[in-house]
Design an enzyme around this catalytic site. Structure first.
Site, PDB file in Angstrom:
ATOM      1  N   ASP A   1       0.854  -1.186   0.000  1.00 59.57           N
ATOM      2  CA  ASP A   1       0.000   0.000   0.000  1.00 59.57           C
ATOM      3  C   ASP A   1       0.890   1.236   0.000  1.00 59.57           C
ATOM      4  O   ASP A   1       2.011   1.205   0.526  1.00 59.57           O
ATOM      5  CB  ASP A   1      -0.910   0.015   1.237  1.00 59.57           C
ATOM      6  CG  ASP A   1      -2.146   0.873   1.035  1.00 59.57           C
ATOM      7  OD1 ASP A   1      -3.225   0.315   0.775  1.00 59.57           O
ATOM      8  OD2 ASP A   1      -2.029   2.113   1.117  1.00 59.57           O
TER       9      ASP A   1
ATOM     10  N   ASP B   1       4.367   2.677  -3.974  1.00 66.70           N
ATOM     11  CA  ASP B   1       3.638   3.541  -4.904  1.00 66.70           C
ATOM     12  C   ASP B   1       3.700   2.846  -6.260  1.00 66.70           C
ATOM     13  O   ASP B   1       4.772   2.739  -6.862  1.00 66.70           O
ATOM     14  CB  ASP B   1       4.295   4.920  -4.966  1.00 66.70           C
ATOM     15  CG  ASP B   1       3.583   5.876  -5.912  1.00 66.70           C
ATOM     16  OD1 ASP B   1       2.843   5.422  -6.814  1.00 66.70           O
ATOM     17  OD2 ASP B   1       3.780   7.102  -5.768  1.00 66.70           O
ATOM     18  N   VAL B   2       2.563   2.351  -6.737  1.00 65.98           N
ATOM     19  CA  VAL B   2       2.575   1.517  -7.945  1.00 65.98           C
ATOM     20  C   VAL B   2       2.919   2.301  -9.205  1.00 65.98           C
ATOM     21  O   VAL B   2       3.131   1.693 -10.261  1.00 65.98           O
ATOM     22  CB  VAL B   2       1.229   0.787  -8.144  1.00 65.98           C
ATOM     23  CG1 VAL B   2       0.970  -0.166  -6.992  1.00 65.98           C
ATOM     24  CG2 VAL B   2       0.083   1.779  -8.328  1.00 65.98           C
TER      25      VAL B   2
ATOM     26  N   SER C   1     -13.360  -2.121 -13.128  1.00 67.56           N
ATOM     27  CA  SER C   1     -14.584  -1.590 -12.532  1.00 67.56           C
ATOM     28  C   SER C   1     -15.683  -1.614 -13.573  1.00 67.56           C
ATOM     29  O   SER C   1     -15.410  -1.492 -14.779  1.00 67.56           O
ATOM     30  CB  SER C   1     -14.370  -0.155 -12.043  1.00 67.56           C
ATOM     31  OG  SER C   1     -15.605   0.472 -11.737  1.00 67.56           O
TER      32      SER C   1
ATOM     33  N   TYR D   1     -11.483   7.888 -14.707  1.00 66.01           N
ATOM     34  CA  TYR D   1     -11.591   6.565 -14.084  1.00 66.01           C
ATOM     35  C   TYR D   1     -12.178   5.532 -15.054  1.00 66.01           C
ATOM     36  O   TYR D   1     -11.684   4.405 -15.152  1.00 66.01           O
ATOM     37  CB  TYR D   1     -12.462   6.686 -12.831  1.00 66.01           C
ATOM     38  CG  TYR D   1     -12.547   5.455 -11.972  1.00 66.01           C
ATOM     39  CD1 TYR D   1     -11.517   5.105 -11.103  1.00 66.01           C
ATOM     40  CD2 TYR D   1     -13.683   4.650 -11.995  1.00 66.01           C
ATOM     41  CE1 TYR D   1     -11.599   3.987 -10.298  1.00 66.01           C
ATOM     42  CE2 TYR D   1     -13.781   3.531 -11.186  1.00 66.01           C
ATOM     43  CZ  TYR D   1     -12.746   3.201 -10.339  1.00 66.01           C
ATOM     44  OH  TYR D   1     -12.837   2.088  -9.534  1.00 66.01           O
TER      45      TYR D   1
ATOM     46  N   LYS E   1     -10.158   2.241 -16.256  1.00 61.65           N
ATOM     47  CA  LYS E   1     -10.646   0.903 -15.961  1.00 61.65           C
ATOM     48  C   LYS E   1     -10.980   0.130 -17.239  1.00 61.65           C
ATOM     49  O   LYS E   1     -10.854  -1.103 -17.267  1.00 61.65           O
ATOM     50  CB  LYS E   1     -11.864   0.989 -15.040  1.00 61.65           C
ATOM     51  CG  LYS E   1     -11.514   1.405 -13.612  1.00 61.65           C
ATOM     52  CD  LYS E   1     -10.472   0.491 -12.978  1.00 61.65           C
ATOM     53  CE  LYS E   1     -10.394   0.645 -11.476  1.00 61.65           C
ATOM     54  NZ  LYS E   1      -9.366  -0.226 -10.859  1.00 61.65           N
TER      55      LYS E   1
END
Length: 247
Positions: free
Chosen positions: A37, A63-64, A142, A155, A159
């Site tokens: 995370d 941090d991805v 999503s 978003y 997604k």
């Protein structure tokens, strides 16, 4: 029967919400966990709680969107447990705004976390899985990426991109025994959704044929299915977990 007994799983965004629920389901099925995370305190607390329940769990601040940190995350899993069997790319953010008011920075930030972050996870996890000719990658998309939702041009685009990326990677990796699938959750009861105004929550709930929101663990059990041998002949699939919303 423990479906992930002895297998190592990385879960990003696992400090809270859906990611933490996935970690809990995986722990109950014997997985050795790397809880990642961007919030180190949340990651530490999650790993401690999982360890207290009897699971093997280690926390990593990641941090991805930072390539070196994702590479280090995978290295931690392999170094700690000797292998990497499962990657769940769950880390995500929202920066909702109308098309008129959204800034370029808000658009890029969401795209970076969801698209670049998911891509980096696969880039560094896949070589370890390819070498062992075994592995499962689960990308969290999503339903917004299927239908598009107002105020979420960033978003919804990100997604939807996760779905295309999942299918492309699945085709690249299938011959090496690595499966790549995606989940599209609908309305899920989390701290973020419970903070919605009551009238907004009711409006969303009214669109769910099953008449309720999902509990985070209900996304976790679908992730378990895709991570385990129960889905051994599935790759490139996108599973909608929506209670019938937007079907």
């Amino acid at each position: 029967m423990k479906l992930l007994d002895g297998r190592t799983a990385i879960i990003t965004g696992a400090g809270q919400g859906i990611g933490l629920a996935i970690a809990g389901v995986f722990a109950a099925h014997g997985a050795r966990l790397v809880v990642a995370d961007v919030n180190p305190d949340a990651a530490d607390a999650a790993a401690e709680a999982l360890s207290d329940s009897g699971a093997q769990a280690v926390s990593v601040r990641c941090d991805v969107t930072v390539e070196e940190q994702v590479e280090g995350l995978v290295g931690t899993a392999v170094g700690r447990y000797g292998a990497l069997d499962v990657l769940v790319s769950n880390a995500g953010i929202t920066r909702d705004a109308t098309l008129r008011t959204m800034t370029a920075a808000q658009f890029r930030e969401v795209m970076d976390v969801h698209l670049l972050g998911t891509w980096l996870g696969m880039k560094y996890a896949a070589p370890h899985m390819r070498e062992r000719r075994s592995g499962a990658i689960v990308n969290i998309s999503s339903i917004s990426g299927k239908v598009g939702l107002p105020g979420q041009t960033n978003y919804s685009a990100a997604k939807a991109g996760v779905v295309g990326m999942t299918k492309a990677a699945a085709k690249e990796l299938a011959h090496r025994g690595v499966r790549v699938n995606a989940i599209q959750p609908g309305l899920v009861r989390t701290a973020m959704t419970e903070a919605l105004r009551p009238e907004v929550w009711q409006e969303k709930l009214a669109g769910v044929p099953m008449g309720r929101a999902a509990e985070p663990a209900e996304i976790g059990t679908v992730a378990l299915f895709l991570a385990s041998d129960l889905s051994s002949y599935m790759t490139g699939a996108v599973l909608e977990v929506t209670g019938g919303r937007h079907m």
